[in-house]
Design a protein around this motif. Structure first.
Motif: not given
Length: 398
Positions: A7-16, A29-31, A68-69, A72-80
């Motif tokens: 969930x979320x595909x900005x540059x922070x997700x590249x490593x994941x 990927x969902x974005x 599901x993963x 680095x986002x609190x809000x998305x962590x809750x959705x996950x």
């Protein structure tokens, strides 16, 4: 082949995404951004907002995902957590995740479970009753959005006359339009206790304890870097026991925790924040480089129910990150790096390129980039950290 929904595909997700591919997982990927930077890296893409739980649920069911993963986002962590609980996939109780990401719920949790906690009050609008309640507190106090990250909207005020301005700044940075005011804790050590931990089968298996440096007078709550080794060695056991007790009570079973704790002048340990995610400013990458444990890989593995590799192997005795930043705006024209520090730099990540606009560093997401550095001694580390702005200069045009 296991399927991982990201969930979320900005540059922070590249490593994941890279770690998932290394493990041979099928990546979805969902974005909401159809042109998101990581779209071409994954096996399948859905133009769905990660905050639209029902639509993401449909994707997860349709693809029969194994995990599901987010990163680095609190809000998305809750959705996950909500979706994983609903689908009986590996995760943590969503109500526990919610407690961790909302400061008002977290302060209540700490108080109810006999952790040290400052006197606090949360509210959605500033009225005379609230002012009277805050006026009974011991000043200075901290004014914060209940649900922001990166020290956004956080301010220390000395008296009640400063409250309205600080409240307005905090509430515009709160997703839930809610503010918390709490008594200020005077720290008894130089650096905030920080870093990332990792939980597996309900036990904190990795404590990547670091020192968080906050050197900017105008913005004293924004981290400018982290360093290793952990300075408060004599306090390490208490820190670990406190974090584990929280994990036990909240029934956290797996995944990363971003830590922020401190001791007050009376020697009491306070949990300022424990976020159910990896830390920003490339903390997991730094921990991997210094301590030899890959927390991104562990995050990906546990998300689909696989066993993580959590063995530490210390590679550097003294190391630090330094957040590249500018207090002035302008057009970025590169770095001027002194010969004195060049040999210490072991890695560099830039968030902007030459010719792009530099914003004044008043929150964590306005960083220019980040350096990883190693040192031979603690004295060298301390000496060079004290003068980093002289050793690494930001060149600006305009």
């Amino acid at each position: 082949m296991k399927k991982l929904l990201i969930l979320g595909g900005n540059e922070k997700s590249i490593g994941v995404i890279e770690k998932a591919k290394e493990r041979g997982y099928y990546t979805i990927l969902c974005d909401q951004d159809e042109n998101v930077i990581t779209r071409k890296m994954v096996d399948k893409f859905y133009p769905v907002s990660v905050m639209d739980e029902e639509e993401v649920y449909k994707v997860a069911v349709n693809e029969k995902v194994d995990g599901i993963v987010s990163y680095a986002s609190d809000r998305i962590a809750l959705v996950v957590a909500k979706l994983a609980n609903r689908l009986n996939l590996p995760s943590n109780p969503w109500k526990s995740v919610e407690i961790l990401i909302k400061k008002d719920l977290f302060r209540k949790f700490l108080k109810d479970n006999n952790f040290n906690v400052p006197k606090a009050v949360s509210f959605t609008e500033l009225n005379e009753d609230i002012k009277d309640e805050i006026n009974k507190m011991k000043f200075p106090v901290m004014v914060k959005p209940t649900d922001s990250a990166g020290s956004t909207g956080v301010e220390k005020i000395e008296d009640i006359d400063e409250l309205e301005k600080a409240f307005n700044n905090a509430i515009v940075n709160s997703q839930s339009q809610k503010v918390i005011v709490e008594e200020y804790i005077e720290m008894d050590h130089e650096c905030m206790i920080a870093g990332d931990a990792f939980v597996y089968n309900g036990k904190v298996e990795v404590y990547g304890l670091l020192n968080s440096h906050r050197k900017i007078k105008q913005h004293p709550f924004i981290p400018t870097g982290t360093s290793y080794p952990f300075q408060l060695k004599d306090k390490e056991n208490e820190v670990k026991e406190t974090v584990q007790r929280l994990v036990d009570i909240l029934k956290i079973k797996q995944g990363p925790l971003n830590l922020e704790l401190m001791y007050n002048k009376q020697g009491k340990l306070y949990i300022i924040e424990i976020a159910p995610r990896n830390g920003g400013n490339k903390i997991p990458e730094f921990i991997n480089k210094v301590m030899g444990v890959d927390l991104l890989d562990a995050l990906v593995a546990t998300s689909v129910g696989d066993e993580p590799i959590l063995k530490l192997h210390i590679n550097y005795d003294y190391a630090t990150t330094y957040v590249l930043h500018s207090l002035k705006e302008g057009i970025f024209n590169g770095l001027e790096v002194s010969d004195e520090i060049k040999e210490n730099i072991i890695d560099k990540s830039m968030y902007i390129e030459k010719g792009e606009k530099v914003k004044s560093f008043d929150r964590a997401n306005k960083a220019i980039g980040i350096l990883f550095l190693k040192f031979d001694t603690q004295d060298e580390e301390k000496e060079k950290l004290e003068k980093m702005e002289e050793l690494v200069k930001i060149k600006l045009d305009g």
